[in-house]
Scaffold this motif. Structure first.
Motif, PDB file in Angstrom:
ATOM      1  N   GLY A 233      -3.943   2.716  -2.016  1.00 37.24           N
ATOM      2  CA  GLY A 233      -3.354   3.651  -2.958  1.00 37.24           C
ATOM      3  C   GLY A 233      -3.190   3.061  -4.340  1.00 37.24           C
ATOM      4  N   GLY A 234      -2.472   3.800  -5.176  1.00 42.92           N
ATOM      5  CA  GLY A 234      -2.242   3.353  -6.543  1.00 42.92           C
ATOM      6  C   GLY A 234      -0.919   2.648  -6.688  1.00 42.92           C
ATOM      7  N   VAL A 235      -0.532   2.425  -7.931  1.00 40.71           N
ATOM      8  CA  VAL A 235       0.736   1.760  -8.220  1.00 40.71           C
ATOM      9  C   VAL A 235       1.804   2.811  -8.502  1.00 40.71           C
ATOM     10  N   ARG A 236       3.055   2.434  -8.301  1.00 43.83           N
ATOM     11  CA  ARG A 236       4.172   3.310  -8.621  1.00 43.83           C
ATOM     12  C   ARG A 236       4.548   3.149 -10.097  1.00 43.83           C
ATOM     13  N   PRO A 237       5.131   4.204 -10.679  1.00 43.68           N
ATOM     14  CA  PRO A 237       5.636   4.077 -12.045  1.00 43.68           C
ATOM     15  C   PRO A 237       6.688   2.971 -12.120  1.00 43.68           C
ATOM     16  N   PRO A 238       6.771   2.257 -13.236  1.00 44.85           N
ATOM     17  CA  PRO A 238       6.169   2.574 -14.529  1.00 44.85           C
ATOM     18  C   PRO A 238       4.786   1.959 -14.743  1.00 44.85           C
ATOM     19  N   LEU A 239       4.150   1.422 -13.713  1.00 50.77           N
ATOM     20  CA  LEU A 239       2.798   0.901 -13.856  1.00 50.77           C
ATOM     21  C   LEU A 239       1.794   2.054 -13.841  1.00 50.77           C
TER      22      LEU A 239
ATOM     23  N   GLY B 223       0.898  -4.530 -17.196  1.00 55.01           N
ATOM     24  CA  GLY B 223       1.000  -4.161 -15.786  1.00 55.01           C
ATOM     25  C   GLY B 223      -0.283  -4.287 -15.007  1.00 55.01           C
ATOM     26  N   TYR B 224      -1.384  -4.594 -15.698  1.00 53.28           N
ATOM     27  CA  TYR B 224      -2.653  -4.754 -14.994  1.00 53.28           C
ATOM     28  C   TYR B 224      -2.658  -5.975 -14.067  1.00 53.28           C
ATOM     29  N   ALA B 225      -1.738  -6.904 -14.247  1.00 58.85           N
ATOM     30  CA  ALA B 225      -1.655  -8.049 -13.334  1.00 58.85           C
ATOM     31  C   ALA B 225      -1.440  -7.576 -11.897  1.00 58.85           C
ATOM     32  N   VAL B 226      -0.827  -6.404 -11.742  1.00 55.95           N
ATOM     33  CA  VAL B 226      -0.655  -5.791 -10.418  1.00 55.95           C
ATOM     34  C   VAL B 226      -1.709  -4.708 -10.182  1.00 55.95           C
ATOM     35  N   ALA B 227      -1.882  -3.814 -11.148  1.00 52.09           N
ATOM     36  CA  ALA B 227      -2.750  -2.652 -10.949  1.00 52.09           C
ATOM     37  C   ALA B 227      -4.207  -3.038 -10.712  1.00 52.09           C
ATOM     38  N   LEU B 228      -4.708  -4.067 -11.403  1.00 49.78           N
ATOM     39  CA  LEU B 228      -6.093  -4.493 -11.193  1.00 49.78           C
ATOM     40  C   LEU B 228      -6.278  -5.091  -9.805  1.00 49.78           C
ATOM     41  N   VAL B 229      -5.276  -5.836  -9.347  1.00 53.00           N
ATOM     42  CA  VAL B 229      -5.362  -6.421  -8.008  1.00 53.00           C
ATOM     43  C   VAL B 229      -5.463  -5.315  -6.966  1.00 53.00           C
ATOM     44  N   LYS B 230      -4.631  -4.305  -7.129  1.00 52.68           N
ATOM     45  CA  LYS B 230      -4.645  -3.194  -6.174  1.00 52.68           C
ATOM     46  C   LYS B 230      -5.983  -2.463  -6.216  1.00 52.68           C
TER      47      LYS B 230
ATOM     48  N   THR C  12       3.484  -8.960  -7.103  1.00 54.05           N
ATOM     49  CA  THR C  12       2.259  -8.244  -6.783  1.00 54.05           C
ATOM     50  C   THR C  12       2.527  -7.113  -5.800  1.00 54.05           C
ATOM     51  N   GLY C  13       3.564  -7.265  -4.992  1.00 51.26           N
ATOM     52  CA  GLY C  13       3.935  -6.249  -4.020  1.00 51.26           C
ATOM     53  C   GLY C  13       4.878  -5.189  -4.555  1.00 51.26           C
ATOM     54  N   GLU C  14       5.050  -5.135  -5.887  1.00 55.41           N
ATOM     55  CA  GLU C  14       5.852  -4.106  -6.560  1.00 55.41           C
ATOM     56  C   GLU C  14       7.297  -4.045  -6.046  1.00 55.41           C
ATOM     57  N   PHE C  15       7.923  -5.207  -5.908  1.00 55.15           N
ATOM     58  CA  PHE C  15       9.319  -5.241  -5.472  1.00 55.15           C
ATOM     59  C   PHE C  15      10.188  -4.317  -6.319  1.00 55.15           C
ATOM     60  N   HIS C  16       9.914  -4.277  -7.620  1.00 56.35           N
ATOM     61  CA  HIS C  16      10.730  -3.490  -8.541  1.00 56.35           C
ATOM     62  C   HIS C  16      10.750  -2.005  -8.182  1.00 56.35           C
ATOM     63  N   ALA C  17       9.744  -1.547  -7.421  1.00 53.11           N
ATOM     64  CA  ALA C  17       9.597  -0.121  -7.140  1.00 53.11           C
ATOM     65  C   ALA C  17       9.992   0.252  -5.715  1.00 53.11           C
ATOM     66  N   LEU C  18      10.549  -0.696  -4.962  1.00 51.25           N
ATOM     67  CA  LEU C  18      10.870  -0.448  -3.554  1.00 51.25           C
ATOM     68  C   LEU C  18      12.362  -0.214  -3.358  1.00 51.25           C
ATOM     69  N   GLU C  19      12.694   0.712  -2.454  1.00 53.25           N
ATOM     70  CA  GLU C  19      14.104   0.867  -2.089  1.00 53.25           C
ATOM     71  C   GLU C  19      14.383   0.021  -0.849  1.00 53.25           C
TER      72      GLU C  19
ATOM     73  N   PRO D 218       0.823  -1.213   0.000  1.00 57.44           N
ATOM     74  CA  PRO D 218       0.000   0.000   0.000  1.00 57.44           C
ATOM     75  C   PRO D 218       0.863   1.271   0.000  1.00 57.44           C
ATOM     76  N   PHE D 219       0.406   2.282  -0.712  1.00 51.86           N
ATOM     77  CA  PHE D 219       1.056   3.599  -0.703  1.00 51.86           C
ATOM     78  C   PHE D 219       0.040   4.656  -0.280  1.00 51.86           C
ATOM     79  N   ASP D 220       0.525   5.679   0.461  1.00 53.14           N
ATOM     80  CA  ASP D 220      -0.359   6.763   0.884  1.00 53.14           C
ATOM     81  C   ASP D 220      -0.426   7.833  -0.198  1.00 53.14           C
ATOM     82  N   THR D 221      -1.099   8.926   0.102  1.00 55.54           N
ATOM     83  CA  THR D 221      -1.308   9.967  -0.908  1.00 55.54           C
ATOM     84  C   THR D 221      -0.018  10.675  -1.307  1.00 55.54           C
TER      85      THR D 221
END
Length: 300
Positions: A271-277, A253-260, A46-53, A13-16
């Protein structure tokens, strides 16, 4: 460690402001675990590992471990370059993870022998059990799959390619020589659509993105599959999973974005997805809600 049941891959999850909402993650994991999955796989695809630091990844894993409370194992994602993967693996260890889902190295096209080196170097940096994810540029031959499976702390292979002929040869080759517990997983997007075929080649386990937002549908399908209720399995596939896949395939990318989006529709503000989704359009969210309603109607 032998896994069983439906495998739960929570969203991140991401906040605003775009930061991880760790309190929402804890609620999401607790709700999922209460439904009875076989394991939690946090900060994976599904947890957007690619977008996490690294720092937020470590805290996300720690939150998932605490929220799970030891009821089921917690695996964390790790991947990328060898150096960064080792950093993420060590962070997962510090956070209390029970194992690692090893994602493919990024960008480079590599020979199978180089992929074996990649897995071996990462495995040598940890004592945690590792499930290796075969997909995209991570492609094993039956021979190199045996090499990887023979690494002491590699305990499983998850397939995201969908080449059933090749996967059958991998399963047969590994099982012919291995003398330790080892498990195979169907890791295709919306894995339920292909699980009948995977079961036929000896792959019983699969990841369920649907479990994130409708665990009752996911478990209903799983129970029908396990009990051999072919008529109900086919109804789930035709009336719920097929329309879901057709919607998923409309946008990369909907495999993640639709789930969210589906988790949000259930009232949990992830919240939404991080880029590039990109997040689904209102039209697609409306279609998604109708598909979910059809799936829930089957449970009656």
């Amino acid at each position: 460690m032998q896994l069983d049941g439906v495998l739960f891959f929570p969203v991140t999850p991401f906040d605003t402001d775009g930061n991880i909402a760790f309190d929402v993650l804890a609620e999401h994991v607790k709700h999922g675990v209460s439904a009875g999955p076989g394991a939690v796989f946090v900060a994976c695809g599904t947890g957007e590992f690619h977008a996490l630091e690294l720092g937020e990844f470590e805290r996300a894993v720690a939150v998932a471990v605490e929220a799970t409370g030891g009821r089921v194992p917690v695996f964390a994602g790790a991947g990328g370059s060898v150096a960064s993967t080792k950093q993420f693996v060590r962070a997962a260890e510090r956070a209390g993870a029970d194992g690692i889902l090893l994602l493919p190295p990024y960008l480079v096209t590599n020979p199978a022998a180089g992929l074996v080196r990649y897995v071996a170097e990462v495995a040598a940096a940890t004592e945690l059990p590792i499930i290796v994810y075969q997909r995209n540029n991570a492609r094993f031959t039956p021979e190199t799959a045996v090499e990887v499976a023979s690494i002491p702390n590699v305990v499983g292979l998850k397939d995201g390619l969908g080449d059933l002929d090749q996967m059958q040869r991998i399963v047969l080759s590994v099982r012919a020589v291995l003398d330790k517990p080892f498990q195979f997983f169907n890791g295709l997007p919306t894995a339920e659509m292909t699980q009948l075929a995977y079961r036929a080649i000896g792959v019983e386990l699969y990841s369920s993105a649907v479990f994130c937002f409708a665990p009752e549908i996911s478990l209903g399908f799983y129970q029908a599959l396990r009990s051999g209720d072919t008529a109900l399995v086919n109804r789930f596939l035709f009336e719920f999973y097929k329309p879901l896949v057709e919607l998923r395939d409309q946008v990369p990318g909907y495999a993640v974005a639709l789930v969210k989006a589906a988790v949000r529709a259930n009232g949990l503000e992830v919240g939404g997805v991080r880029p590039p989704l990109v997040d689904p359009s209102e039209e697609h969210v409306a279609a998604l809600e109708k598909i979910i309603a059809a799936g829930k109607a089957l449970l009656a």
